[in-house]
Scaffold this active site. Sequence first.
Site, mmCIF file in Angstrom:
data_model
loop_
_atom_site.group_PDB
_atom_site.id
_atom_site.type_symbol
_atom_site.label_atom_id
_atom_site.label_comp_id
_atom_site.label_asym_id
_atom_site.label_seq_id
_atom_site.Cartn_x
_atom_site.Cartn_y
_atom_site.Cartn_z
ATOM 1 N N MET A 30 0.851 -1.193 0.000
ATOM 2 C CA MET A 30 0.000 0.000 0.000
ATOM 3 C C MET A 30 0.890 1.249 0.000
ATOM 4 O O MET A 30 0.480 2.318 0.452
ATOM 5 C CB MET A 30 -0.923 -0.014 1.222
ATOM 6 N N GLY A 31 2.121 1.094 -0.463
ATOM 7 C CA GLY A 31 3.034 2.240 -0.512
ATOM 8 C C GLY A 31 3.598 2.556 0.858
ATOM 9 O O GLY A 31 3.601 1.702 1.750
ATOM 10 N N LEU A 33 6.667 2.907 1.560
ATOM 11 C CA LEU A 33 7.600 1.769 1.639
ATOM 12 C C LEU A 33 8.687 2.004 2.684
ATOM 13 O O LEU A 33 9.189 3.114 2.849
ATOM 14 C CB LEU A 33 8.258 1.540 0.265
ATOM 15 N N HIS A 37 9.363 -3.642 3.492
ATOM 16 C CA HIS A 37 9.018 -3.863 2.079
ATOM 17 C C HIS A 37 10.283 -4.168 1.285
ATOM 18 O O HIS A 37 10.261 -4.966 0.341
ATOM 19 C CB HIS A 37 8.353 -2.625 1.480
ATOM 20 N N GLN A 61 -10.066 -2.486 2.932
ATOM 21 C CA GLN A 61 -9.542 -3.130 4.134
ATOM 22 C C GLN A 61 -9.481 -2.193 5.349
ATOM 23 O O GLN A 61 -8.988 -2.581 6.388
ATOM 24 C CB GLN A 61 -8.183 -3.770 3.867
ATOM 25 N N GLN A 153 -2.568 -12.401 8.010
ATOM 26 C CA GLN A 153 -2.770 -12.052 6.597
ATOM 27 C C GLN A 153 -2.138 -13.099 5.688
ATOM 28 O O GLN A 153 -2.743 -13.575 4.721
ATOM 29 C CB GLN A 153 -2.156 -10.670 6.325
ATOM 30 N N ARG A 187 5.481 1.303 12.972
ATOM 31 C CA ARG A 187 4.850 1.810 14.209
ATOM 32 C C ARG A 187 5.880 2.072 15.309
ATOM 33 O O ARG A 187 5.608 2.845 16.228
ATOM 34 C CB ARG A 187 3.848 0.800 14.734
HETATM 35 O O1 PAF Z 1 0.093 -5.857 3.791
HETATM 36 C C1 PAF Z 1 -0.335 -4.919 3.081
HETATM 37 O O2 PAF Z 1 0.322 -3.918 2.826
HETATM 38 C C2 PAF Z 1 -1.765 -5.004 2.494
HETATM 39 O O3 PAF Z 1 -2.638 -5.631 3.389
HETATM 40 C C3 PAF Z 1 -1.799 -5.692 1.111
HETATM 41 C C4 PAF Z 1 -1.387 -7.141 1.189
HETATM 42 C C5 PAF Z 1 -0.896 -4.944 0.146
HETATM 43 C C6 PAF Z 1 -3.225 -5.651 0.550
HETATM 44 O O4 PAF Z 1 -3.685 -4.356 0.400
#
Ligand code: PAF
Length: 290
Positions: A30-31, A33, A37, A61, A153, A187
């Site tokens: 979701m950017g 970064l 990431h 979400q 997740q 965080r």
């Molecule tokens: O983990 C995340 O950043 C988000 O939940 C994902 C997997 C990109 C889905 O929007």
Amino acid sequence: MKQISDPGEFQRLCQVYRSQGLSIGLVPTMGALHSGHGELIKAARKRSDVVVLSIFVNPLQFDNSNDLVNYPVTLQADLEFASSLGVDVVFLPSRDQMHPEPVMIRVEVGKIAEILEGKSRPGHFSGVATVVAKLFILAGECEAYFGEKDFQQLAIISRMVDEMHFPVEIAGVPIVRDSDGLALSSRNLRLSKDQKKAALALSRALFSAKAVISDGLRDVSSVESVMVTELKRPIAGVSKADYPVLDYALVVDQATLIRPDRIDRPVRLVIAAWVGDVRLIDNLGIDISH
Ligand code: PAF
């Protein structure tokens, strides 16, 4: 580095790569970064011929509209970071391109979405599964990289791939820890020096539980008590106001997240606590056959 926002164009490009015999590594984000990431991108760069990064702040979400509005957007820095790590393609759809209005279709996730993190975030994992399913349909056969930090997740997406027969191989990328054991998270930046000290109780609880399992303890309630005791232990030099407040400390099956009575299969120790107003999560995999 190519930038694409049209889903159809992105899907065709992935087909072209595959027709040239190239494997695709998809890193959904979701950017905003950060180094976490970066680890996903590096893992993809090692294993896959073409690295595709998606940046999309997925409204489905967010259970709280304020969180969505306040979600950090750092596109220019993200593109520079992605390019420096050798990303080949960035997929940047708009909200309407990804989820044409009115949104009528969502992936429904069962009980696995209602426990742990899902307990306080109704609809969150359905929103994650929906956007990830769309990304998998667009990318086609690929390897997809997710962090083990968000273990629930990862478990839900792995289960979705199995149940829905997506031609996708899921790669879980291990948690990166500071030398003191603290799991890296954006965080952590919101923690004061004392709160950071207090936050170390989470990883300490996990590693104490691991130690008693290595010593032969198999009863799940007893292992969980070890984690709770460790989390509540007094912390020298830290005021009680900064102590972690436990949400859960559990032993769950690695794949289904169901809590067994005994440790007789691969399990995950999972923990969540509040430090001040920051909610922290951490986890550790245990495989007694190793
Ligand atoms: O983990 C995340 O950043 C988000 O939940 C994902 C997997 C990109 C889905 O929007």
